[in-house]
Design a protein around this motif. Structure first.
Motif, PDB file in Angstrom:
ATOM      1  N   ARG A  48       0.833  -1.209   0.000  1.00  0.00           N
ATOM      2  CA  ARG A  48       0.000   0.000   0.000  1.00  0.00           C
ATOM      3  C   ARG A  48       0.864   1.254   0.000  1.00  0.00           C
ATOM      4  O   ARG A  48       0.531   2.259  -0.643  1.00  0.00           O
ATOM      5  N   ASP A  49       1.988   1.214   0.713  1.00  0.00           N
ATOM      6  CA  ASP A  49       2.912   2.355   0.702  1.00  0.00           C
ATOM      7  C   ASP A  49       3.481   2.580  -0.696  1.00  0.00           C
ATOM      8  O   ASP A  49       3.675   3.725  -1.127  1.00  0.00           O
ATOM      9  N   LYS A  55       0.907   4.286  -2.664  1.00  0.00           N
ATOM     10  CA  LYS A  55       0.757   5.672  -2.211  1.00  0.00           C
ATOM     11  C   LYS A  55       1.843   6.559  -2.792  1.00  0.00           C
ATOM     12  O   LYS A  55       1.582   7.694  -3.237  1.00  0.00           O
ATOM     13  N   ARG A  56       3.088   6.058  -2.796  1.00  0.00           N
ATOM     14  CA  ARG A  56       4.190   6.853  -3.363  1.00  0.00           C
ATOM     15  C   ARG A  56       4.050   7.021  -4.872  1.00  0.00           C
ATOM     16  O   ARG A  56       4.546   7.985  -5.444  1.00  0.00           O
TER      17      ARG A  56
END
Length: 289
Positions: free
Chosen positions: A32-33, A36-37
């Motif tokens: 998920r990170d 997001k990035r």
């Protein structure tokens, strides 16, 4: 299901299922990170699960990733290659077997002395038990440094660490086995005017054989642990311990898990081999295998 194949299969499938669930739970936040990035939003769940299971450096690799890594480092590599997992397994196996043989011999000799000498029983046995309370990670560097100081390096220092771990179960098991003959049987040997040596070979040792094989199985597993631990403080460039160390340095979790599974397979194979020898030996001795 009444045999062994069915229950073992069920347990293996349950472990694999739990492994996949754990991998998804641990790797999803990192995935998920990444989204997001990359300013990716509203990613479908199916895509999320797919990307989670195929991360390059996952927190916990999925089973298929480990299997692919093992295949690539065994079948796809030459045995002599330093990238081959078989090559590293052979390095660890050599120190494991040497340490196991030394530990088994030492354990048997100590057990014989303890059983036949009250002085050794009262003085030596407590020290044998106390020796196992020292963490192997603390004593391994000391053994390596001391042996290197006297010019001994290579295979023997790692084997000595394996010996340190493997002699204890053999010594304790053999003491129990050598003392297992019933009193009436010992009295019968005295009635026949048997010497200590004759009583040992004809009564004590046959009684101790099942205990010996059981303790050898534990000692073999402990010897493998000692060989792997012995490779860590030396900065070894070969062996399963070196693979674990390199994987931890560079964050290669798939490499770490493949080395762990190979170590588990090696230990299981060696213990199974001892079991086969045990069954054959007990059958030759007229005991139930």
């Amino acid at each position: 299901m009444s045999g062994t194949a069915g229950p073992v299969t069920v347990v293996v499938l349950a472990i694999v299922a739990l492994w996949y669930v754990s991998a998804a739970a641990l790797n999803t936040p990192f995935q998920r990170d990444i989204y997001k990035r990359a300013d990716r939003v509203n990613v479908p769940v199916s895509q999320l699960l797919t990307d989670t299971m195929f991360q390059e450096r996952p927190v916990m690799p999925a089973p298929h990733q480990v299997i692919v890594e093992i295949w690539n480092t065994t079948v796809e590599k030459k045995i002599t290659s330093k990238r081959s997992l078989i090559y590293h397994t052979g390095i660890t196996l050599s120190s494991t077997l040497l340490g196991f043989l030394l530990g088994t011999a030492l354990g048997i000799l100590l057990a014989i002395g303890i059983v036949h000498s009250r002085v050794l029983d009262k003085s030596l046995m407590p020290w044998i038990i106390s020796s196992q309370t020292i963490p192997i990670l603390a004593i391994a560097p000391m053994i390596i440094v001391v042996l290197n100081a006297v010019g001994i390096s290579g295979l023997l220092p790692k084997a000595m660490i394996s010996t340190y771990l493997s002699f204890f179960p053999v010594a304790v098991g053999m003491v129990k086995g050598l003392r297992s003959p019933e009193v009436i049987h010992m009295d019968l040997m005295h009635t026949y005017s048997a010497t200590r040596l004759q009583a040992f070979w004809k009564l004590r040792l046959p009684y101790a054989v099942p205990f010996l094989f059981t303790s050898m199985k534990i000692g073999m597993a402990a010897s493998l642990v000692g060989a792997i631990v012995g490779e860590l403080p030396t900065g070894a460039v070969a062996g399963l311990g070196a693979r674990l160390l390199a994987g931890s340095y560079y964050g290669q979790t798939v490499q770490i898990w493949s080395a762990l599974l190979m170590a588990a397979f090696l230990a299981g194979s060696l213990v199974a081999l001892i079991g086969v020898i045990e069954k054959h030996t007990l059958k030759r001795m007229g005991m139930a295998g």
